[in-house]
Design an enzyme around this catalytic site. Structure first.
Site, PDB file in Angstrom:
ATOM      1  N   GLU A   1      -4.596 -14.832  -3.835  1.00 29.70           N
ATOM      2  CA  GLU A   1      -4.789 -16.220  -4.246  1.00 29.70           C
ATOM      3  C   GLU A   1      -3.787 -16.553  -5.349  1.00 29.70           C
ATOM      4  O   GLU A   1      -3.191 -15.650  -5.949  1.00 29.70           O
ATOM      5  CB  GLU A   1      -6.226 -16.435  -4.728  1.00 29.70           C
ATOM      6  CG  GLU A   1      -7.256 -16.235  -3.626  1.00 29.70           C
ATOM      7  CD  GLU A   1      -8.681 -16.551  -4.065  1.00 29.70           C
ATOM      8  OE1 GLU A   1      -8.874 -16.888  -5.254  1.00 29.70           O
ATOM      9  OE2 GLU A   1      -9.586 -16.457  -3.222  1.00 29.70           O
ATOM     10  N   PRO A   2      -3.578 -17.843  -5.653  1.00 27.24           N
ATOM     11  CA  PRO A   2      -2.583 -18.219  -6.666  1.00 27.24           C
ATOM     12  C   PRO A   2      -2.812 -17.569  -8.028  1.00 27.24           C
ATOM     13  O   PRO A   2      -1.860 -17.269  -8.740  1.00 27.24           O
ATOM     14  CB  PRO A   2      -2.729 -19.740  -6.743  1.00 27.24           C
ATOM     15  CG  PRO A   2      -3.243 -20.143  -5.402  1.00 27.24           C
ATOM     16  CD  PRO A   2      -4.144 -19.032  -4.978  1.00 27.24           C
TER      17      PRO A   2
ATOM     18  N   GLU B   1       1.840  -5.295  -0.027  1.00 23.36           N
ATOM     19  CA  GLU B   1       0.710  -4.360   0.128  1.00 23.36           C
ATOM     20  C   GLU B   1       0.443  -3.566  -1.158  1.00 23.36           C
ATOM     21  O   GLU B   1      -0.014  -2.427  -1.109  1.00 23.36           O
ATOM     22  CB  GLU B   1       0.929  -3.387   1.298  1.00 23.36           C
ATOM     23  CG  GLU B   1       1.384  -4.026   2.592  1.00 23.36           C
ATOM     24  CD  GLU B   1       0.363  -4.976   3.189  1.00 23.36           C
ATOM     25  OE1 GLU B   1      -0.680  -5.214   2.554  1.00 23.36           O
ATOM     26  OE2 GLU B   1       0.601  -5.504   4.280  1.00 23.36           O
TER      27      GLU B   1
ATOM     28  N   ALA C   1       4.152  -0.980  -7.081  1.00 25.09           N
ATOM     29  CA  ALA C   1       4.267   0.444  -7.418  1.00 25.09           C
ATOM     30  C   ALA C   1       3.174   0.853  -8.397  1.00 25.09           C
ATOM     31  O   ALA C   1       2.611   1.955  -8.302  1.00 25.09           O
ATOM     32  CB  ALA C   1       5.647   0.727  -8.015  1.00 25.09           C
ATOM     33  N   GLU C   2       2.847  -0.047  -9.329  1.00 24.56           N
ATOM     34  CA  GLU C   2       1.820   0.275 -10.317  1.00 24.56           C
ATOM     35  C   GLU C   2       0.449   0.451  -9.665  1.00 24.56           C
ATOM     36  O   GLU C   2      -0.321   1.346 -10.040  1.00 24.56           O
ATOM     37  CB  GLU C   2       1.762  -0.830 -11.384  1.00 24.56           C
ATOM     38  CG  GLU C   2       2.957  -0.882 -12.320  1.00 24.56           C
ATOM     39  CD  GLU C   2       4.226  -1.414 -11.649  1.00 24.56           C
ATOM     40  OE1 GLU C   2       5.323  -1.111 -12.136  1.00 24.56           O
ATOM     41  OE2 GLU C   2       4.116  -2.141 -10.639  1.00 24.56           O
TER      42      GLU C   2
END
Length: 401
Positions: A131-132, A379, A382-383
């Protein structure tokens, strides 16, 4: 046949499928990808060709008209397609996440209704979590479904919807407090709804609007959109699995497939960048010899090839783990993290090998240089992958002192 990124232990059928897809990529995608990408044009002819090959039904069981192939076969096909043009792999990625979620979690009626159409490529899937006001923090979702008789009324705004315009079926994750008292953990009060719509932009069904394409730095051709629900009415039989409150787990299961897919895309883009780099290094001459003969360039090629191999091996391992029925969030997180980071590095090294020509739109590496960053965030960043990996490692290596 390329030497890098070979996969051992494939069946004759898998090898035939991959050979067919690779041939299609070389003949139908690579020659036109850069031109279509620069025009931000949807690759309809390519998509039609993939439909004819049966790619949209690759992982859908044979009983529903699909090919019934494994996640590994699908991931290797995605790797080949991304090698041609990453945007095309994005068109089929969300389709298969939704198909997988239906296969694993749908009611029998939902499977019978949707999967044959999806296998034929007639119904095209997309899924929506973000979502925004949030990215990876799924627990902060504010879009909501309220029960009203035999229907649910959905309101809210979703963001970063791949295939938002071209899809005809969207799996949407929203809050649903029905049956979940106040204080229930957020992930236990979420539901996935199967929302059918017309392709296109604007109001695509009463209460549902797809405003238009989001302009992006790269990853062009495929449409990325918002999705706005304002009094959208969905019948109760379109709750995925028929029971509310399970949406978070269903989506996370689908995202594991998506992370293997993103890893495969990273592998494919990195392979293409290596091919372009090693080819250009043998064409360009400086100081009286090919630049490939300079030790500095050979070091770069060696590092690039090693990263391509390592990322491919981790991606294959994650896919095989999922196919075995075992939990694979650790392997999928590692594969997605490594493949996307290595992809960025391999693309940048190929860009450097091209020198000033890499900055020119006449050269394919310019497109790859703009596409690779999307894989760093798609998806899960990296964190987020590191959080998943770290938590799972602590589960596996819990100190008993």
């Amino acid at each position: 046949m390329a030497r890098l990124a070979q996969t051992h232990g494939l069946t004759d059928v898998q090898q035939e499928i991959l050979s067919t897809v690779r041939d299609f990529v070389d003949k139908e995608i690579i020659p036109v990808a850069t031109e279509l990408e620069h025009r931000d044009e949807y690759p309809q002819q390519i998509v039609d060709g993939l439909k004819e090959l049966g790619v949209f039904g690759l992982m859908i069981p044979e009983e529903y008209g699909g090919l019934g192939e494994s996640l590994l076969t699908y991931a290797l096909c995605v790797e080949e397609i991304a090698r041609g043009w990453m945007s095309v792999s994005g068109i089929i990625n969300t389709h298969f996440i939704v198909a997988y979620m239906l296969k694993q979690h749908g009611t029998q009626e939902q499977k019978d209704y949707f999967l044959p159409r999806m296998a034929a490529g007639e119904t095209r899937g997309a899924f929506s979590m973000s979502e925004p006001g949030l990215g990876s923090d799924v627990s902060a979702i504010t879009s909501k479904a309220v029960k009203d008789g035999d229907e649910y009324v959905l309101n809210g705004q979703k963001m970063w919807l791949t295939n938002g315009g071209t899809s005809t079926l969207v799996a949407v994750l929203v809050r649903s407090d029905e049956g979940h008292p106040e204080g229930t953990a957020p992930h236990k009060s979420m539901t996935t709804f199967l929302v059918e719509k017309e392709p296109g932009f604007g109001e695509v069904r009463p209460g549902l609007t797809i405003p238009g394409k989001i302009e992006k730095m790269g990853y062009k051709g495929v449409d990325t959109t918002e999705l706005i629900m304002d009094g959208l009415r969905i019948p109760a039989n379109r709750v995925l699995g028929g029971v509310t409150g399970r949406g978070f787990y269903q989506m996370m299961d689908g995202v594991e497939v998506g992370r293997v897919n993103v890893a495969a895309r990273g592998c494919g883009v990195a392979q293409r960048a290596f091919e372009l780099g090693v080819q250009y290094a043998q064409q360009r001459h400086t100081f009286g010899k090919q630049i490939a003969q300079h030790q500095a360039i050979q070091f770069k090629l060696a590092e690039m090839a090693t990263k391509v191999e390592a990322a491919h091996a981790m991606m294959v391992n994650a896919a095989r783990k999922k196919d075995s029925g075992e939990r694979n969030d650790l392997e999928a997180g590692m594969a997605k993290y490594l493949a996307s980071e290595y992809c960025k590095e391999v693309v940048e090294d190929a860009f450097r090998i091209h020198g000033g020509y890499g900055f020119s739109k006449e050269y394919e590496i310019e497109r790859l240089y703009r596409e690779a960053p999307m894989l760093l965030i798609g998806e899960g960043t990296a964190e987020i992958q590191k959080m998943i990996i770290g938590r799972r490692l602590l589960e596996e290596y819990r100190f008993q002192g």
